[in-house]
Design a protein around this motif. Sequence first.
Motif, PDB file in Angstrom:
ATOM      1  N   THR A 169       9.980 -71.407  -4.273  1.00 39.18           N
ATOM      2  CA  THR A 169       9.739 -72.850  -4.232  1.00 39.18           C
ATOM      3  C   THR A 169       8.737 -73.168  -3.134  1.00 39.18           C
ATOM      4  N   ALA A 170       7.623 -73.766  -3.537  1.00 39.17           N
ATOM      5  CA  ALA A 170       6.594 -74.173  -2.586  1.00 39.17           C
ATOM      6  C   ALA A 170       6.711 -75.672  -2.346  1.00 39.17           C
ATOM      7  N   ALA A 171       6.340 -76.089  -1.146  1.00 37.96           N
ATOM      8  CA  ALA A 171       6.386 -77.512  -0.802  1.00 37.96           C
ATOM      9  C   ALA A 171       5.200 -77.842   0.086  1.00 37.96           C
ATOM     10  N   ARG A 172       4.757 -79.071  -0.007  1.00 40.61           N
ATOM     11  CA  ARG A 172       3.693 -79.543   0.889  1.00 40.61           C
ATOM     12  C   ARG A 172       4.321 -79.950   2.215  1.00 40.61           C
ATOM     13  N   SER A 173       3.702 -79.492   3.300  1.00 40.18           N
ATOM     14  CA  SER A 173       4.153 -79.837   4.641  1.00 40.18           C
ATOM     15  C   SER A 173       2.922 -80.061   5.495  1.00 40.18           C
ATOM     16  N   LEU A 174       2.776 -81.257   6.014  1.00 45.09           N
ATOM     17  CA  LEU A 174       1.614 -81.602   6.831  1.00 45.09           C
ATOM     18  C   LEU A 174       0.312 -81.283   6.101  1.00 45.09           C
ATOM     19  N   GLY A 175       0.278 -81.594   4.815  1.00 48.13           N
ATOM     20  CA  GLY A 175      -0.918 -81.391   4.015  1.00 48.13           C
ATOM     21  C   GLY A 175      -1.177 -79.967   3.580  1.00 48.13           C
ATOM     22  N   GLN A 176      -0.273 -79.058   3.909  1.00 44.77           N
ATOM     23  CA  GLN A 176      -0.441 -77.646   3.565  1.00 44.77           C
ATOM     24  C   GLN A 176       0.646 -77.226   2.595  1.00 44.77           C
ATOM     25  N   LEU A 177       0.278 -76.422   1.628  1.00 48.36           N
ATOM     26  CA  LEU A 177       1.236 -75.876   0.675  1.00 48.36           C
ATOM     27  C   LEU A 177       1.866 -74.643   1.300  1.00 48.36           C
ATOM     28  N   ARG A 178       3.209 -74.607   1.311  1.00 48.51           N
ATOM     29  CA  ARG A 178       3.913 -73.541   2.026  1.00 48.51           C
ATOM     30  C   ARG A 178       5.173 -73.115   1.277  1.00 48.51           C
ATOM     31  N   MET A 179       5.475 -71.812   1.361  1.00 52.04           N
ATOM     32  CA  MET A 179       6.701 -71.255   0.798  1.00 52.04           C
ATOM     33  C   MET A 179       7.416 -70.519   1.922  1.00 52.04           C
ATOM     34  N   ASP A 180       8.570 -71.042   2.324  1.00 54.80           N
ATOM     35  CA  ASP A 180       9.284 -70.461   3.454  1.00 54.80           C
ATOM     36  C   ASP A 180      10.029 -69.182   3.120  1.00 54.80           C
ATOM     37  N   ARG A 181      10.597 -69.096   1.941  1.00 60.52           N
ATOM     38  CA  ARG A 181      11.382 -67.910   1.578  1.00 60.52           C
ATOM     39  C   ARG A 181      11.078 -67.518   0.132  1.00 60.52           C
ATOM     40  N   PRO A 182      10.144 -66.605  -0.066  1.00 61.17           N
ATOM     41  CA  PRO A 182       9.848 -66.197  -1.442  1.00 61.17           C
ATOM     42  C   PRO A 182      11.033 -65.445  -2.057  1.00 61.17           C
ATOM     43  N   ASP A 183      11.321 -65.757  -3.320  1.00 61.87           N
ATOM     44  CA  ASP A 183      12.377 -65.049  -4.045  1.00 61.87           C
ATOM     45  C   ASP A 183      11.905 -63.650  -4.448  1.00 61.87           C
ATOM     46  N   ARG A 184      10.603 -63.553  -4.710  1.00 64.59           N
ATOM     47  CA  ARG A 184      10.025 -62.286  -5.163  1.00 64.59           C
ATOM     48  C   ARG A 184       8.579 -62.238  -4.693  1.00 64.59           C
ATOM     49  N   ILE A 185       8.145 -61.098  -4.240  1.00 69.22           N
ATOM     50  CA  ILE A 185       6.748 -60.888  -3.888  1.00 69.22           C
ATOM     51  C   ILE A 185       6.393 -59.448  -4.229  1.00 69.22           C
ATOM     52  N   GLU A 186       5.316 -59.280  -4.985  1.00 64.78           N
ATOM     53  CA  GLU A 186       4.875 -57.940  -5.358  1.00 64.78           C
ATOM     54  C   GLU A 186       3.385 -57.983  -5.644  1.00 64.78           C
ATOM     55  N   ALA A 187       2.770 -56.804  -5.650  1.00 64.15           N
ATOM     56  CA  ALA A 187       1.348 -56.701  -5.930  1.00 64.15           C
ATOM     57  C   ALA A 187       1.138 -56.075  -7.293  1.00 64.15           C
ATOM     58  N   TRP A 188       0.125 -56.565  -7.965  1.00 61.82           N
ATOM     59  CA  TRP A 188      -0.327 -55.957  -9.212  1.00 61.82           C
ATOM     60  C   TRP A 188      -1.590 -55.187  -8.893  1.00 61.82           C
ATOM     61  N   THR A 189      -1.539 -53.896  -9.072  1.00 63.51           N
ATOM     62  CA  THR A 189      -2.687 -53.050  -8.772  1.00 63.51           C
ATOM     63  C   THR A 189      -3.152 -52.375 -10.046  1.00 63.51           C
ATOM     64  N   ASP A 190      -4.248 -51.660  -9.943  1.00 62.55           N
ATOM     65  CA  ASP A 190      -4.780 -50.916 -11.096  1.00 62.55           C
ATOM     66  C   ASP A 190      -3.756 -49.928 -11.631  1.00 62.55           C
ATOM     67  N   ALA A 191      -2.857 -49.457 -10.792  1.00 61.24           N
ATOM     68  CA  ALA A 191      -1.858 -48.464 -11.217  1.00 61.24           C
ATOM     69  C   ALA A 191      -0.925 -49.032 -12.281  1.00 61.24           C
ATOM     70  N   LEU A 192      -0.781 -50.356 -12.335  1.00 62.48           N
ATOM     71  CA  LEU A 192       0.090 -50.967 -13.334  1.00 62.48           C
ATOM     72  C   LEU A 192      -0.551 -51.035 -14.713  1.00 62.48           C
ATOM     73  N   PHE A 193      -1.851 -50.879 -14.774  1.00 63.00           N
ATOM     74  CA  PHE A 193      -2.545 -51.094 -16.052  1.00 63.00           C
ATOM     75  C   PHE A 193      -2.984 -49.827 -16.664  1.00 63.00           C
TER      76      PHE A 193
END
Length: 77
Positions: free
Chosen positions: A53-77
């Motif tokens: 969940t992202a929220a605007r704070s002081l004009g900035q978009l911010r996510m304090d606690r990501p539920d999931r974070i991962e990278a998509w690299t060439d190895a996935l394709f």
Amino acid sequence: IGHVDDDIGLYSITLDTSYKQEAAQLEVLLSKQQHDMAWPWYTDRATVVVQGTAARSLGQLRMDRPDRIEAWTDALF
């Protein structure tokens, strides 16, 4: 990639994204472990997928606690 507070081990990454159909930057707060995991993504210029969940704070978009974070690299394709 940066640090917010070294004393409590809080770090951040800023991602280019879109928000309400406009280009935006999203600051995502990370733990030390998530930050260490994200560093190679930055150097490899990987596509990073974040879910949470992202929220605007002081004009900035911010996510304090990501539920999931991962990278998509060439190895996935």
